[in-house]
Design an enzyme around this catalytic site. Structure first.
Site, PDB file in Angstrom:
ATOM      1  N   PHE A  76       0.802  -1.235   0.000  1.00 65.06           N
ATOM      2  CA  PHE A  76       0.000   0.000   0.000  1.00 65.06           C
ATOM      3  C   PHE A  76       0.830   1.278   0.000  1.00 65.06           C
ATOM      4  O   PHE A  76       0.332   2.344  -0.322  1.00 65.06           O
ATOM      5  CB  PHE A  76      -0.946   0.018   1.214  1.00 65.06           C
ATOM      6  CG  PHE A  76      -0.281   0.442   2.498  1.00 65.06           C
ATOM      7  CD1 PHE A  76      -0.097   1.794   2.790  1.00 65.06           C
ATOM      8  CD2 PHE A  76       0.196  -0.486   3.414  1.00 65.06           C
ATOM      9  CE1 PHE A  76       0.542   2.198   3.957  1.00 65.06           C
ATOM     10  CE2 PHE A  76       0.841  -0.096   4.572  1.00 65.06           C
ATOM     11  CZ  PHE A  76       1.010   1.261   4.839  1.00 65.06           C
ATOM     12  N   LYS A 112      -1.136  -7.201  -9.423  1.00 63.55           N
ATOM     13  CA  LYS A 112      -2.131  -7.179  -8.343  1.00 63.55           C
ATOM     14  C   LYS A 112      -1.786  -6.018  -7.422  1.00 63.55           C
ATOM     15  O   LYS A 112      -0.866  -6.087  -6.606  1.00 63.55           O
ATOM     16  CB  LYS A 112      -2.156  -8.479  -7.544  1.00 63.55           C
ATOM     17  CG  LYS A 112      -3.459  -8.569  -6.799  1.00 63.55           C
ATOM     18  CD  LYS A 112      -3.445  -9.089  -5.398  1.00 63.55           C
ATOM     19  CE  LYS A 112      -2.795  -8.435  -4.268  1.00 63.55           C
ATOM     20  NZ  LYS A 112      -3.547  -7.365  -3.583  1.00 63.55           N
ATOM     21  N   GLU A 141      -5.080  -3.902  -2.285  1.00 63.73           N
ATOM     22  CA  GLU A 141      -6.538  -3.682  -2.270  1.00 63.73           C
ATOM     23  C   GLU A 141      -6.895  -2.379  -1.559  1.00 63.73           C
ATOM     24  O   GLU A 141      -7.976  -1.843  -1.717  1.00 63.73           O
ATOM     25  CB  GLU A 141      -7.276  -4.869  -1.635  1.00 63.73           C
ATOM     26  CG  GLU A 141      -6.927  -5.189  -0.181  1.00 63.73           C
ATOM     27  CD  GLU A 141      -5.700  -6.085  -0.029  1.00 63.73           C
ATOM     28  OE1 GLU A 141      -4.717  -5.916  -0.779  1.00 63.73           O
ATOM     29  OE2 GLU A 141      -5.732  -6.947   0.874  1.00 63.73           O
ATOM     30  N   ARG A 142      -5.910  -1.845  -0.762  1.00 62.82           N
ATOM     31  CA  ARG A 142      -6.196  -0.615  -0.010  1.00 62.82           C
ATOM     32  C   ARG A 142      -5.971   0.639  -0.859  1.00 62.82           C
ATOM     33  O   ARG A 142      -6.522   1.684  -0.566  1.00 62.82           O
ATOM     34  CB  ARG A 142      -5.311  -0.566   1.238  1.00 62.82           C
ATOM     35  CG  ARG A 142      -5.666  -1.703   2.194  1.00 62.82           C
ATOM     36  CD  ARG A 142      -4.997  -1.522   3.518  1.00 62.82           C
ATOM     37  NE  ARG A 142      -3.728  -2.221   3.589  1.00 62.82           N
ATOM     38  CZ  ARG A 142      -2.957  -2.216   4.657  1.00 62.82           C
ATOM     39  NH1 ARG A 142      -3.299  -1.528   5.716  1.00 62.82           N
ATOM     40  NH2 ARG A 142      -1.826  -2.888   4.674  1.00 62.82           N
ATOM     41  N   SER A 170       5.114  -7.147   3.532  1.00 60.27           N
ATOM     42  CA  SER A 170       5.672  -7.479   4.840  1.00 60.27           C
ATOM     43  C   SER A 170       6.440  -8.810   4.777  1.00 60.27           C
ATOM     44  O   SER A 170       6.177  -9.644   3.895  1.00 60.27           O
ATOM     45  CB  SER A 170       4.538  -7.576   5.863  1.00 60.27           C
ATOM     46  OG  SER A 170       3.608  -8.539   5.416  1.00 60.27           O
ATOM     47  N   CYS A 207       9.748   1.634   3.454  1.00 60.72           N
ATOM     48  CA  CYS A 207      10.594   0.512   3.863  1.00 60.72           C
ATOM     49  C   CYS A 207      12.035   0.960   4.062  1.00 60.72           C
ATOM     50  O   CYS A 207      12.844   0.195   4.556  1.00 60.72           O
ATOM     51  CB  CYS A 207      10.514  -0.604   2.845  1.00 60.72           C
ATOM     52  SG  CYS A 207      11.198  -0.113   1.287  1.00 60.72           S
ATOM     53  N   GLU A 246       9.376  -4.232  13.371  1.00 64.17           N
ATOM     54  CA  GLU A 246       9.015  -3.169  12.426  1.00 64.17           C
ATOM     55  C   GLU A 246       7.769  -2.442  12.943  1.00 64.17           C
ATOM     56  O   GLU A 246       6.778  -3.078  13.312  1.00 64.17           O
ATOM     57  CB  GLU A 246       8.720  -3.766  11.042  1.00 64.17           C
ATOM     58  CG  GLU A 246       8.334  -2.694  10.033  1.00 64.17           C
ATOM     59  CD  GLU A 246       8.146  -3.207   8.606  1.00 64.17           C
ATOM     60  OE1 GLU A 246       7.625  -4.327   8.433  1.00 64.17           O
ATOM     61  OE2 GLU A 246       8.515  -2.479   7.675  1.00 64.17           O
TER      62      GLU A 246
HETATM   63  P1  NAD Z   1       1.304  -6.727   3.135  1.00 62.62           P
HETATM   64  O1  NAD Z   1       2.334  -7.790   3.262  1.00 62.62           O
HETATM   65  O2  NAD Z   1       0.179  -6.715   4.084  1.00 62.62           O
HETATM   66  O3  NAD Z   1       0.650  -6.763   1.664  1.00 62.62           O
HETATM   67  C1  NAD Z   1       1.443  -6.822   0.493  1.00 62.62           C
HETATM   68  C2  NAD Z   1       0.649  -7.531  -0.598  1.00 62.62           C
HETATM   69  O4  NAD Z   1       0.400  -8.881  -0.191  1.00 62.62           O
HETATM   70  C3  NAD Z   1      -0.704  -6.887  -0.869  1.00 62.62           C
HETATM   71  O5  NAD Z   1      -0.922  -6.842  -2.265  1.00 62.62           O
HETATM   72  C4  NAD Z   1      -1.690  -7.807  -0.148  1.00 62.62           C
HETATM   73  O6  NAD Z   1      -2.935  -7.899  -0.801  1.00 62.62           O
HETATM   74  C5  NAD Z   1      -1.003  -9.157  -0.166  1.00 62.62           C
HETATM   75  N1  NAD Z   1      -1.275  -9.957   1.050  1.00 62.62           N
HETATM   76  C6  NAD Z   1      -1.503  -9.482   2.306  1.00 62.62           C
HETATM   77  N2  NAD Z   1      -1.686 -10.514   3.177  1.00 62.62           N
HETATM   78  C7  NAD Z   1      -1.561 -11.649   2.455  1.00 62.62           C
HETATM   79  C8  NAD Z   1      -1.634 -13.032   2.786  1.00 62.62           C
HETATM   80  N3  NAD Z   1      -1.884 -13.449   4.033  1.00 62.62           N
HETATM   81  N4  NAD Z   1      -1.477 -13.929   1.800  1.00 62.62           N
HETATM   82  C9  NAD Z   1      -1.215 -13.540   0.528  1.00 62.62           C
HETATM   83  N5  NAD Z   1      -1.136 -12.239   0.162  1.00 62.62           N
HETATM   84  C10 NAD Z   1      -1.298 -11.300   1.104  1.00 62.62           C
HETATM   85  O7  NAD Z   1       2.108  -5.328   3.161  1.00 62.62           O
HETATM   86  P2  NAD Z   1       1.508  -3.857   3.231  1.00 62.62           P
HETATM   87  O8  NAD Z   1       0.935  -3.627   4.587  1.00 62.62           O
HETATM   88  O9  NAD Z   1       0.683  -3.574   2.031  1.00 62.62           O
HETATM   89  O10 NAD Z   1       2.863  -3.005   3.067  1.00 62.62           O
HETATM   90  C11 NAD Z   1       3.719  -2.693   4.142  1.00 62.62           C
HETATM   91  C12 NAD Z   1       4.874  -3.668   4.231  1.00 62.62           C
HETATM   92  O11 NAD Z   1       5.597  -3.685   2.997  1.00 62.62           O
HETATM   93  C13 NAD Z   1       5.889  -3.264   5.295  1.00 62.62           C
HETATM   94  O12 NAD Z   1       6.303  -4.408   5.992  1.00 62.62           O
HETATM   95  C14 NAD Z   1       7.044  -2.668   4.489  1.00 62.62           C
HETATM   96  O13 NAD Z   1       8.295  -2.729   5.104  1.00 62.62           O
HETATM   97  C15 NAD Z   1       6.987  -3.529   3.261  1.00 62.62           C
HETATM   98  N6  NAD Z   1       7.633  -2.888   2.126  1.00 62.62           N
HETATM   99  C16 NAD Z   1       8.854  -3.362   1.742  1.00 62.62           C
HETATM  100  C17 NAD Z   1       9.530  -2.765   0.691  1.00 62.62           C
HETATM  101  C18 NAD Z   1      10.878  -3.257   0.276  1.00 62.62           C
HETATM  102  O14 NAD Z   1      11.386  -2.785  -0.737  1.00 62.62           O
HETATM  103  N7  NAD Z   1      11.492  -4.175   0.988  1.00 62.62           N
HETATM  104  C19 NAD Z   1       8.950  -1.688   0.011  1.00 62.62           C
HETATM  105  C20 NAD Z   1       7.693  -1.231   0.437  1.00 62.62           C
HETATM  106  C21 NAD Z   1       7.039  -1.843   1.490  1.00 62.62           C
END
Ligand code: NAD
Length: 497
Positions: free
Chosen positions: A157, A181, A184-185, A234, A289, A390
């Site tokens: 997001f 994909k 969704e938020r 994450s 991140c 985190e």
């Molecule tokens: P998230 O892991 O909740 O979601 C990421 C994606 O995975 C979304 O498209 C979501 O729909 C999907 N998803 C969520 N839960 C899932 C599950 N149980 N099974 C399968 N798919 C699932 O992350 P977020 O809250 O959208 O973003 C924040 C996180 O992203 C933080 O931890 C941040 O550090 C990380 N991030 C990392 C980088 C990097 O380059 N390392 C960059 C940006 C964000």
């Protein structure tokens, strides 16, 4: 918020085979402006049947797209760059409304996205292989790069535009077809970007969007026709996607969460350090991140930096990211605000002192918004849980160490390795840090060491699963298969002519 009850907000569609289509979803998630709580749209929680349709469209488009010369493929990206530039204010407004970050931050994000489109326009050079004649007399050997087929990206997001563009331009410039994909938020920014991409005349099926949540993710991981997946989110979900997709033999690059440290030496330029570290920790409300989350002060820097950062953080103006003069917007949701407030409370319970406490913030005119003000926690114990967890919010913890070695040792104990920074005016200390710090993106007097599009985004440890990273040359290698050809032609054949 997920619901089967239809609200008045418009339902988003998927983009499949060159057309906008209703998904077969029966569940929806509200897309909410976190500053005002206005519901902007409803994201369909698409099903595996929707994924199947998008992958089929991409697979059907692949043979012709792959045969389109690279120099012609990038013409669509040149047009896309121009359209993104022309619509940058409109796109940034959409990002601010769905994500909460300030308009300036949203525009800067879009600029980093456009930079990736520009770099991918160099594919006719970057995708070249190499040849060596006469590996044995009359025999030539070459390495060529060919696209994989259908590839997918799953994004988080916090950067709705930029992170999608870490992948999309390179994937299609290399001759692959693509399924995105979005989170969704925050699906609205890429919805609009896709409308612009459509205007370039890109052949149908080359880029597809399927909106949804974990069912779409799992269907992409399991789909036999998807050859590679790029994931950002994450760490627990990155691990899940990495292992699940590996089970069907896919190529994976999965970027996970982070807990980034900065070490501040007593010789640092404190005016520079306080401003840059404050921007890093509190910019985008700490939802980056690469945001600095822990500052490790060495020697006298404990007092000088603590005073300077507290003053800089307290001066940050928090509010609706669309309002002029606002420097920090809300966090993504009320749930996220509650989670972050709980973590601040846990830090205080574990022994930290809140020099600035952002809990229970209310902003006049936006009382229902999910706002926190910058929080600075001093003296968080090294062995506390929060020191290694985190937070992903506007919270900076201060920790003290006696030497740079002790500081680096603390970084080594962190499960994450996305970024580490050092503030100093001493070249030898800077070199030592660059050499020893256990993280993939290093900043020297830099608060957000975000690689430009022509360098890979190099997370380490629990911040990355895979080998080839996003952006730069890694992206070209990730999105292509290497083929070796060893070739001999009989001399007798030449005598015929
Ligand atoms: P998230 O892991 O909740 O979601 C990421 C994606 O995975 C979304 O498209 C979501 O729909 C999907 N998803 C969520 N839960 C899932 C599950 N149980 N099974 C399968 N798919 C699932 O992350 P977020 O809250 O959208 O973003 C924040 C996180 O992203 C933080 O931890 C941040 O550090 C990380 N991030 C990392 C980088 C990097 O380059 N390392 C960059 C940006 C964000």
């Amino acid at each position: 918020m997920s619901s089967a009850v239809l609200s008045a907000a418009p339902e988003l569609q998927n983009y499949v085979n060159g057309e906008w289509r209703r998904s077969s979803a029966t569940e929806f998630v509200d897309v909410t402006n976190p500053a005002t709580m206005e519901v902007l749209a409803r994201t369909p929680i698409s099903t595996s049947a929707d994924v199947d349709a998008a992958v089929k469209a991409a697979a059907d488009a692949f043979p012709a797209w792959r045969r389109t010369p690279p120099g012609e493929r990038v013409q669509y990206l040149f047009k896309l760059k121009t359209l993104l530039e022309e619509h940058i204010d409109e796109l940034a407004t959409i990002t601010t409304r769905e994500n909460g970050k300030t308009f300036g931050e949203a525009k800067a994000e879009m600029r980093r996205g456009i930079e990736n489109v520009e770099v991918a326009c160099g594919i006719p050079m970057m995708m070249q292989g190499h040849v060596l004649e006469d590996v044995t007399p009359g025999v030539d050997e070459m390495q060529i790069r060919q696209p994989l087929g259908v590839v997918a990206a799953i994004v988080p997001f916090n950067f709705p535009a930029m992170i999608s563009f870490w992948f999309l331009p390179y994937a299609i410039a290399c001759g692959n077809t693509f399924v995105l994909k979005p989170s969704e938020r925050v699906p609205l920014t890429m919805h609009r970007a896709m409308e612009l991409l459509e205007k370039t005349g890109l052949p149908k099926g080359v880029v597809n969007i399927v909106n949804g949540g974990k069912d779409v993710v799992n269907a992409l991981c399991d789909h036999p026709e998807v050859r590679a997946i790029s994931f950002v989110g994450s760490t627990p979900v990155a691990k899940h996607v990495y292992t699940r997709a590996a089970a069907s033999g896919k190529r994976m690059q999965c970027q996970g969460g982070a807990k980034n440290h900065v070490i501040v030496l007593p010789d640092a330029d404190m005016d520079l350090a306080k401003q840059i570290i404050s921007d890093s920790a509190f910019g985008c409300a700490g939802q980056r991140c690469l945001a600095v989350s822990v500052a490790v002060t060495i020697g006298e820097a404990q007092k000088t930096f603590r005073d300077a950062i507290t003053q800089a953080a307290s001066a940050i103006r928090v509010g609706n990211g669309m309002d002029s003069g606002v420097q920090m917007g809300p966090v993504i949701s009320g749930q996220s605000k509650q989670r972050i407030e709980g973590m601040i409370s846990a830090g205080v319970k574990e022994g930290a002192k809140a020099l600035l406490d952002g809990r229970n913030t209310k902003i006049g005119g936006y009382e229902s918004g999910s706002f926190l003000t910058p929080t600075v926690l001093d003296g968080l114990p090294l062995d506390s849980q929060l020191a290694h967890t985190e937070i992903f919010g506007p919270v900076l913890s201060l920790i003290h160490a006696n030497s740079i070695d002790e500081g680096i040792e603390f970084l080594r104990r962190s499960p994450y390795g996305n970024q580490a920074s050092l503030f100093t005016t001493n070249g030898a200390a800077a070199r030592k840090f660059r050499y020893e710090a256990p993280a993939g993106n290093i900043g020297i007097n830099i608060g957000v060491a975000a690689p430009m599009a022509y360098f890979p985004f190099s997370g380490w440890k629990e911040s990355f699963f895979g080998i080839l990273h996003g952006q730069g040359r890694d992206a070209v290698e990730f999105y292509t298969e290497s083929k070796i050809v060893v070739e001999r032609w009989s001399r007798q054949e030449t005598r015929k002519f």
